[in-house]
Design an enzyme around this catalytic site. Structure first.
Site, PDB file in Angstrom:
ATOM      1  N   GLU A 163      -2.689  42.286  91.911  1.00 44.15           N
ATOM      2  CA  GLU A 163      -3.402  41.927  93.136  1.00 44.15           C
ATOM      3  C   GLU A 163      -4.753  42.624  93.201  1.00 44.15           C
ATOM      4  OE1 GLU A 163      -4.780  42.208  97.304  1.00 44.15           O
ATOM      5  OE2 GLU A 163      -4.318  43.823  95.899  1.00 44.15           O
TER       6      GLU A 163
ATOM      7  N   ASP B 260       0.928  46.767  92.086  1.00 43.23           N
ATOM      8  CA  ASP B 260      -0.119  47.492  91.364  1.00 43.23           C
ATOM      9  C   ASP B 260      -0.970  48.318  92.322  1.00 43.23           C
ATOM     10  OD1 ASP B 260      -1.067  44.920  92.298  1.00 43.23           O
ATOM     11  OD2 ASP B 260      -2.902  45.235  91.140  1.00 43.23           O
TER      12      ASP B 260
END
Length: 388
Positions: free
Chosen positions: A138, A76
């Site tokens: 994350e 991400d």
């Protein structure tokens, strides 16, 4: 030779092309990575989020034996909204010895190198496995990796060490702070502001918590740091609120106020103790609200918890990564990573990856070509080690 042989740079360009902002799905990237691995005969496992819109991916490349190395990276990225980019953030562009694109340094650069190492490992006939771990979310609290790390620990041959490839300019980071975050909703009792003593202003009560935050931060900053804290910058735990909202009009006591409160704790400090200190203050403020009106209340929801990465004594990950990089400096960071979750599950873990964290999250994010090449040289040495 596989038909999908791609250079590290070509893989990075492909990964950047997926707009995997944390608020959106990362499945197109994960599906592509699974197909890429399958092209080399490598099976991978997807570990989905509860809503099925996101997934982690892990794979064991090589023999099913213990003692391998995990290369861990998140998929991400942060948003590009409101940022002024010189070029399309989802197209990898080279300018002046730099590769530009969202996620180029944080941390699709490392992800690309890890995937590029797969055919290298197969060709070398590694005697211990290379294990790939790609996660989601994350950037919004490291919650995504938790299920993957637990599953890897239970189902894969136990790796000897983990390298989390956050950008560190290929320096070996042996410790980082942990963090916990709370969503806070204060419910007041709205009345006309001329009679505010009969109501409860949620905004005013939030101010009491913010005053505690400031007082606590001031005390922490003024105290002499212990040996562990002195390793960090800043050398103390910090508490912050980045956003707050509440109220409906200037002449009505606020009926509601919301904010997210976060703590970044020095390694070695107990998150449960910090949580208890915060909740004690919340209870004190709430009791005062209820004395005015029993309907007033404060709701606190745990948002996320990122365990600290703590220095290991003679850690396998530190020894190995220092040997490959030649870096013997002492490095810690104050942000959190997935390394803490791996360490919590019994893995010797360090953070080490190409590029500079200073370039992350900014418009025109980039990774220097020299850093990307240094990362590839590291991967080649790593594979050679696994083949011995």
């Amino acid at each position: 030779m596989s038909s999908n042989d791609l250079s590290p740079r070509e893989i990075l360009a492909k990964l950047v092309s997926f707009p995997t902002v944390s608020r959106d799905s990362n499945l197109p990237l994960i599906d592509w990575a699974a197909e890429y691995l399958a092209g080399y005969g490598v099976d991978s496992v997807k570990v989905f989020s509860e809503d099925g819109k996101k997934a982690n991916l892990y794979a064991n490349v090589g023999p099913q034996v213990p003692g391998g190395i995990v290369l861990s990276g998140h998929t991400d990225v942060v948003p590009v909204d409101g940022q002024n980019w010189e070029s399309d953030p989802w197209v990898l562009i080279e300018r002046d010895g730099k590769l530009f694109g969202r996620g180029a340094v944080d941390m699709k650069g490392f992800d690309a190198l890890a995937l590029a190492a797969v055919p290298l490992a197969l060709k070398a006939g590694v005697k211990r496995p290379l294990q790939i771990a790609l996660s989601y979310d994350e950037e919004v609290g490291c919650n995504g990796c938790v299920s993957m790390v637990e599953e890897m620990a239970g189902k894969l041959p136990r790796a000897g060490l983990v390298i989390v490839g956050e950008p560190s300019r290929m320096k070996v980071v042996t410790a980082h702070k942990g963090s916990i975050s709370f969503d806070v909703r204060i419910v007041g009792v709205p009345v006309h502001s001329s009679m505010q003593h009969e109501g409860v202003s949620a905004v005013h009560e939030a101010g009491r918590i913010l005053a505690w935050l400031n007082e606590t931060n001031d005390a922490l900053m003024a105290a002499a740091p212990n040996e562990m804290a002195a390793m960090f910058d800043p050398p103390f735990t910090t508490i912050s609120v980045g956003q707050i909202e509440g109220g409906t009009a200037h002449n009505i006591t606020a009926g509601e106020c919301r904010f997210k409160l976060g703590m970044r704790m020095v390694a070695g400090e107990d998150p449960a103790e910090w949580r208890a200190r915060f909740l004690a203050k919340v209870a004190e403020v709430e009791a005062g609200m209820k004395r005015i009106d029993p309907k007033a209340r404060i709701e606190v929801t745990d948002s996320f918890a990122v365990p600290a990465l703590e220095p290991e004594t003679d850690g396998a990950a530190e020894r190995f990564t220092r040997a490959l990089t030649g870096d013997n400096s002492t490095n810690t960071v104050s942000y959190g990573t997935e390394a803490g979750h791996f360490q919590l599950n019994g893995y010797s873990t360090v953070v080490c990856g190409p590029g500079d964290i200073e370039q992350a999250h900014k418009p025109d994010e980039y990774i220097e070509l020299s850093e990307f090449e240094a990362g590839w040289a590291f991967m080649q040495k790593l594979v050679d080690h696994l083949a011995k």
